[in-house]
Structures are given as C-alpha cells and as structure tokens.
Design a protein around this motif. Structure first.
Motif, PDB file in Angstrom:
ATOM      1  N   ALA A 116       0.825  -1.213   0.000  1.00 41.88           N
ATOM      2  CA  ALA A 116       0.000   0.000   0.000  1.00 41.88           C
ATOM      3  C   ALA A 116       0.854   1.256   0.000  1.00 41.88           C
ATOM      4  O   ALA A 116       0.434   2.304  -0.523  1.00 41.88           O
ATOM      5  N   ALA A 117       2.046   1.164   0.569  1.00 41.44           N
ATOM      6  CA  ALA A 117       2.965   2.301   0.609  1.00 41.44           C
ATOM      7  C   ALA A 117       3.869   2.365  -0.618  1.00 41.44           C
ATOM      8  O   ALA A 117       4.753   3.234  -0.697  1.00 41.44           O
ATOM      9  N   GLY A 118       3.669   1.445  -1.561  1.00 38.39           N
ATOM     10  CA  GLY A 118       4.486   1.430  -2.770  1.00 38.39           C
ATOM     11  C   GLY A 118       5.852   0.806  -2.595  1.00 38.39           C
ATOM     12  O   GLY A 118       6.763   1.062  -3.389  1.00 38.39           O
ATOM     13  N   LYS A 119       6.001  -0.040  -1.570  1.00 42.46           N
ATOM     14  CA  LYS A 119       7.281  -0.686  -1.281  1.00 42.46           C
ATOM     15  C   LYS A 119       7.144  -2.206  -1.363  1.00 42.46           C
ATOM     16  O   LYS A 119       6.055  -2.760  -1.217  1.00 42.46           O
ATOM     17  N   GLY A 120       8.261  -2.860  -1.592  1.00 45.93           N
ATOM     18  CA  GLY A 120       8.276  -4.315  -1.630  1.00 45.93           C
ATOM     19  C   GLY A 120       8.642  -4.906  -0.283  1.00 45.93           C
ATOM     20  O   GLY A 120       9.324  -4.271   0.533  1.00 45.93           O
ATOM     21  N   PHE A 121       8.200  -6.140  -0.059  1.00 46.30           N
ATOM     22  CA  PHE A 121       8.495  -6.819   1.204  1.00 46.30           C
ATOM     23  C   PHE A 121       8.617  -8.315   0.967  1.00 46.30           C
ATOM     24  O   PHE A 121       7.882  -8.901   0.171  1.00 46.30           O
ATOM     25  N   GLY A 122       9.551  -8.931   1.675  1.00 49.56           N
ATOM     26  CA  GLY A 122       9.725 -10.368   1.513  1.00 49.56           C
ATOM     27  C   GLY A 122      10.477 -10.985   2.686  1.00 49.56           C
ATOM     28  O   GLY A 122      10.619 -10.381   3.743  1.00 49.56           O
ATOM     29  N   TYR A 123      10.958 -12.194   2.451  1.00 48.36           N
ATOM     30  CA  TYR A 123      11.592 -12.993   3.500  1.00 48.36           C
ATOM     31  C   TYR A 123      12.912 -13.548   2.976  1.00 48.36           C
ATOM     32  O   TYR A 123      13.032 -13.940   1.812  1.00 48.36           O
ATOM     33  N   HIS A 124      13.882 -13.595   3.882  1.00 52.13           N
ATOM     34  CA  HIS A 124      15.216 -14.144   3.603  1.00 52.13           C
ATOM     35  C   HIS A 124      15.377 -15.436   4.394  1.00 52.13           C
ATOM     36  O   HIS A 124      15.135 -15.471   5.595  1.00 52.13           O
ATOM     37  N   ASN A 125      15.792 -16.483   3.728  1.00 49.17           N
ATOM     38  CA  ASN A 125      15.878 -17.806   4.365  1.00 49.17           C
ATOM     39  C   ASN A 125      17.231 -18.093   4.996  1.00 49.17           C
ATOM     40  O   ASN A 125      18.255 -17.507   4.638  1.00 49.17           O
TER      41      ASN A 125
END
Length: 249
Positions: A116-125
């Motif tokens: 919603a803020a125009g940013k990406g998000f994810g997870y690092h294993n």
C-alpha cells in the motif's frame, strides 16, 4: 550489473563512513542495510550520500517490522525499495517448535502494508525453512503461500546448507525470488574461524553458473554479497568483487 554488499558482514568495522567509502572505492554502487543500522536514519542517509551509495534493500527483524508505520518511515527516509525479514522471531522456529503458519500470516500483513505504501516486502531464508512438516510442506512454502505479495530473497548458500538443490527451488519458485544473497561455502574442514564460510569464488559454489541460472529463472534484481562471519570484512568485499568482475557479469 551493480552488486550490493550486506552491511551485516561489516558489523564489526569501527567506522560506518569509512567502510561505505571503501566499498564505493572497490566498485560497489549499493549496499543492503540491516536492523542495527536504523537508529538514526537521517545520519545513515547522509553517510550513504557522502559515499555515493544507495541502499535499495534492507533487512529488518520481525520485532522491528511489527511497528510497520515506524519501519516504513525509516524506509522512506533512507530510500529503501524493498525490505526482507531476515529470520523467524525466536529460537523456537530453529528448533522445530515455531508456529510457521502464524508467522507467515504476520508477514503477509506486513507485506500488504508495504504494498500500500508502494514498497516491496519479503523474507530471507536460512536452513530452518526447509524442514518439512507432517503434511510435507516446508516453512518456505508456507511463508510464500500466505500472500502473493511476499517476495523471496534467496540465500542460496543456506539452501545448500539445508541439503537442498537450489536449482530445483529456482525452477519451482523463481517467480517469487527478487533478490539473491551471493555467499560461498568453504571446503569441508576449512575456515573454521569463519564458521565455514568463504569469500565468493574461494569456496565450493560455482557462482558463475549460478548467477546465470538465477538471471534465467527468477525475477532477481539484487545480487547481494554476504559473509556471515568474515575475519576481515574488507578482504571479503574486495576478493568477492574481484571474482564477480572476472565473470564479466
């Protein structure tokens, strides 16, 4: 390609400003931040500008991310494009006792706010995310199944440490991989003082081939050099960059 450098690798260096300027002198254009650096985002932003570097990606711990509005303020101030949660929130997950499904839902909520803020998000294993549950699902799959907005920063060397085939995972979930950690594993019995890790090109992984595979099979935009416990962070930065430049990539 502009390779990045995970600043956690240089966490023991005395001066952030000197380290950033040294990295720039070695040919780095970008760095990846980590949670311990964000106490003063304005000062960090100035240090990056002084060195001529950007910080398009960063790691923030789950506890830090739970205050999502505060995390997003840091992201805006520093100019970060995508944040990856670097690990599960407690030792329970590393010992087979964590609620991966609940954790995945928490990550999904954060991902929605970032989108919603125009940013990406994810997870690092690490390697904990590849132990199958009673239904034959890995935590990595549980996390990515929680939301199509969750990205994966694949730490390929940790996939190998989990006795998994990274190419199989590239084939299976390459569309979710937006960044890759470029790190190397020392030959068996070597580099014990560095927890068995090696400078890129001085270990056992064929990174020339692997980088080509990642480019062909994923959406990875960021290739981030990391060493979990270098005895000399600048040596690691220099020798690893020399290796990657020799590939012509």
């Amino acid at each position: 390609m502009d390779y990045s450098y995970q600043m956690y690798s240089a966490r023991n260096e005395a001066s952030l400003d000197d380290t950033l300027k040294t990295l720039a002198g070695l040919g780095y254009k970008q760095v990846e931040g980590w949670g311990g650096q964000f106490a003063d985002p304005a000062a960090l932003s100035q240090s990056l500008r002084n060195a001529g570097l950007t910080m398009p990606t960063a790691h923030m711990g789950y506890g830090q991310l739970e205050d999502t509005d505060a995390a997003l303020r840091i992201v805006e101030q520093v100019g970060i494009e995508t944040v990856y949660c670097p690990a599960p929130p407690s030792e329970d997950y590393r010992n087979g006792k964590g609620d991966w499904a609940g954790f995945a839902q928490g990550l999904a909520r954060i991902a929605a706010a970032f989108k919603a803020a125009g940013k990406g998000f994810g997870y690092h294993n690490h390697h904990w995310e590849f132990v199958k549950d009673a239904n034959g699902k890995t935590p990595m799959e549980i996390i990515l199944d929680a939301s199509p907005d969750l990205q994966w920063e694949m730490d390929l060397a940790w996939v190998v440490k989990a006795n998994e085939d990274p190419i199989a995972w590239l084939d299976k979930l390459g569309s979710r991989i937006t960044a890759v950690h470029v790190k190397d594993i020392a030959p068996a019995g070597q580099n014990a003082d560095e927890d068995g890790w090696a400078d890129v090109g001085h270990g056992t992984l064929d990174w020339k081939t692997l980088i080509a595979d990642v480019k062909a099979k994923t959406k990875a935009r960021f290739f981030v050099l990391e060493h979990d416990k270098p005895s000399d962070a600048i040596r690691f930065a220099r020798r690893s960059m020399d290796t990657l430049k020799s590939f012509g990539a």
